[in-house]
Every structure is written in structure tokens, then in C-alpha cells.
Design an enzyme around this catalytic site. Structure first.
Site, short mmCIF file in Angstrom:
data_model
loop_
_atom_site.label_atom_id
_atom_site.label_comp_id
_atom_site.label_asym_id
_atom_site.label_seq_id
_atom_site.Cartn_x
_atom_site.Cartn_y
_atom_site.Cartn_z
N HIS A 99 0.81 -1.21 0.00
CA HIS A 99 0.00 0.00 0.00
C HIS A 99 0.85 1.26 0.00
O HIS A 99 0.38 2.32 -0.39
CB HIS A 99 -0.90 0.05 1.24
CG HIS A 99 -1.93 -1.04 1.29
ND1 HIS A 99 -2.01 -1.96 2.31
CD2 HIS A 99 -2.93 -1.36 0.43
CE1 HIS A 99 -3.00 -2.79 2.08
NE2 HIS A 99 -3.58 -2.46 0.95
N HIS A 126 5.78 6.62 6.67
CA HIS A 126 5.36 6.09 5.37
C HIS A 126 4.76 7.22 4.54
O HIS A 126 4.54 8.32 5.04
CB HIS A 126 4.35 4.94 5.55
CG HIS A 126 3.12 5.36 6.28
ND1 HIS A 126 2.97 5.25 7.64
CD2 HIS A 126 1.96 5.90 5.83
CE1 HIS A 126 1.78 5.68 8.00
NE2 HIS A 126 1.14 6.10 6.92
N HIS A 128 2.12 8.83 1.27
CA HIS A 128 0.87 8.80 0.52
C HIS A 128 1.02 9.72 -0.69
O HIS A 128 1.73 10.73 -0.63
CB HIS A 128 -0.30 9.27 1.39
CG HIS A 128 -0.59 8.39 2.57
ND1 HIS A 128 -1.44 7.30 2.50
CD2 HIS A 128 -0.10 8.42 3.83
CE1 HIS A 128 -1.47 6.72 3.68
NE2 HIS A 128 -0.68 7.37 4.51
N HIS A 145 3.88 10.49 6.76
CA HIS A 145 3.34 10.37 8.11
C HIS A 145 4.38 9.73 9.02
O HIS A 145 4.79 8.58 8.79
CB HIS A 145 2.06 9.52 8.11
CG HIS A 145 0.91 10.17 7.43
ND1 HIS A 145 -0.23 9.48 7.05
CD2 HIS A 145 0.70 11.46 7.06
CE1 HIS A 145 -1.08 10.32 6.48
NE2 HIS A 145 -0.54 11.52 6.48
N THR A 212 -5.77 6.68 8.79
CA THR A 212 -6.29 6.98 7.46
C THR A 212 -6.39 5.72 6.60
O THR A 212 -6.68 5.81 5.41
CB THR A 212 -5.42 8.02 6.74
OG1 THR A 212 -4.13 7.47 6.47
CG2 THR A 212 -5.28 9.29 7.57
#
Length: 263
Positions: A99, A126, A128, A145, A212
């Protein structure tokens, strides 16, 4: 239980940020352990997370969900800024979770934040793409994050917006090495200065929110820095080839207070 689920989901390694199975696994005569369902950002994306698994119902029913749109007119509370105590770290391990790219830090690395007098130790960070939080409706190229845990098991996340630039950036040693295969791991050879991953201006938006990603557990203390940091366009493009998009849309504020403090 919600706090425990939040910690497990955020700190899980090699499971694509999935929570651990329910207790009862391996106990003679017990029902088979429930294994969390696969989720993603496309057909099984954010609008459908609550339909995939009973553990994900909070993704739909929760009232303090993240991310949110950050209002520039947020209430000024200078005393509410958090303390960020970051420095160089060795032994950073990069994991493709399926992911995102997740950078796991060795235990006892000494990096932490202090929120309302409570220390939270940094466990991992990590990415996004595009950003999950927006500022007055405008997003950025990416978002990182930094995930922390307190001694009591509470979770606090420091979010940093990232804006593409044609020039190299401090994220180069991480994003250029990020493994492309799911569950693959690579250890960064040299030290990484975590302070260089933050902007020079540390104005901070603070609010109470959630994970999230599934199970979207609430009770997470969020701090998002208002000034973006640069990320090399080439690094963002490479990340995009692995994860075309990996962001949850902004969620309703539902009466929550967002405060703004100087760093």
C-alpha cells in the site's frame, strides 16, 4: 480496545498496515481467527472499506475520521505546539507493504515528539500520493506520516506535506531505494537525518482524528505541519509507478476544533 487496534494497525510491519487477527488463534476448541480483509485504493477503495470487513465499520460510522481539510483560519493556540526531537538514525529499513513505502526505525532510536507533555517514540514513517490532508482545499504532491507510540499505547502522527521540485531533496536516499516488490525490504546503508525531512518553519495544525487506513480507529493525535517540504519530481514519479494513488479523501470535520500553533 480502539487504542490497541490503532497501535497494531499503525505499527504493523510487512502486512500492509493491516491489524493483527483477533485473539483466540491457536487456542484449542476456539473459533478460527478472523483475518482482516484485503483493502486498497481502487475497486476496494475508501468508499467501500466499511463493506469489506466488520473490523472496518468505523471507516463509515466514525465521527473523528482523518484526513481533513485544514483551514488557514484555524484558531491560534501558540501554547499547543508539540516538541519535535528528531536527529540522525542508522539501520532504517524500507518495506514495500503493498500500500505504501514504509521506513521502519530500530527500537530505542531516540527520536520522539512530545504532545501535551507526553512523549511519543517514533516507530516508522510512510508515504501517501497525492497528499491526504489539504490546506484550504488544495493538496500537494505527496505526504509523509511519522507514526509515534506512547508508553501507554496511544498513537500520535506527525504529517508533513511534500511538494514536487525539479531539484534533489532530502528524501532521495529513501525514495530512490524504495523496493518495488511487495513485502521486499531494503536497509539504508548510511545515516538518515530526520530533521532534514522537516520544513524550516514548524507551524502546526493540531486536531483529534483516526488512522487513514483500515480499520480507521479513532483516538489518534494529529499534528500536520503547515509548510510543505520539497520532494524531487523524479522520486515522486518513481513512487507513482508503484502506487498510482494511495490517499484517502478528506473526511467531515463534524464539529472538531483545529488549532494552529507556531513551532
Amino acid at each position: 480496545m480502539a487504542a490497541t487496534a490503532a497501535v497494531l494497525a499503525f505499527l504493523a510491519c510487512g502486512r500492509g498496515e493491516q491489524p493483527e487477527p483477533h485473539s483466540g488463534a491457536g487456542i484449542p476448541g476456539s473459533a478460527p481467527a478472523h483475518v482482516a480483509s484485503h483493502w486498497g485504493y481502487d475497486a476496494d477503495g475508501p468508499d467501500h472499506w466499511a463493506d469489506l470487513d466488520r473490523d472496518y465499520l468505523t471507516c463509515k460510522s466514525g465521527h473523528q475520521q482523518s484526513p481533513i481539510d485544514l483551514p488557514s483560519h484555524a484558531r491560534l493556540e501558540p501554547s499547543e505546539h508539540i516538541t519535535i526531537d528528531y536527529h540522525s538514525v542508522r539501520g532504517l529499513t524500507l518495506l514495500n507493504t503493498g500500500h505504501t513505502v514504509q521506513a521502519n526505525l530500530p527500537a530505542g532510536n531516540g527520536n520522539r515528539i512530545v504532545v501535551d507533555g507526553v512523549p511519543f517514540d517514533l516507530a516508522q514513517f510512510h508515504f501517501h500520493l497525492p497528499s491526504e490532508h489539504t490546506l484550504d482545499g488544495a493538496g500537494t504532491t505527496m505526504e509523509v506520516h511519522f507514526v509515534h507510540k506512547s508508553a501507554a499505547g496511544r498513537v500520535a502522527v506527525l504529517g508533513v506535506l511534500m511538494q514536487a521540485t525539479p531539484d534533489p531533496s532530502p528524501f532521495d536516499p529513501i525514495l530512490t531505494l524504495a523496493p518495488e516488490a511487495v513485502d521486499a525490504e531494503i536497509t539504508v546503508a548510511g545515516p538518515v537525518d530526520l530533521r532534514a525531512l522537516l520544513p524550516g518553519v514548524l507551524d502546526q495544525f493540531r486536531y483529534q482524528g483516526s488512522l487513514t487506513t483500515p480499520p480507521c480507529s479513532e483516538g489518534v493525535s494529529w499534528t500536520v505541519l503547515g509548510t510543505p517540504v520539497p520532494v524531487a519530481a523524479a522520486d515522486a514519479d518513481r513512487y507513482r509507478t508503484m502506487f498510482a494513488h494511495s490517499n484517502r479523501p478528506t473526511q467531515p470535520l463534524n464539529g472538531r476544533t483545529v488549532t494552529l500553533a507556531g513551532g
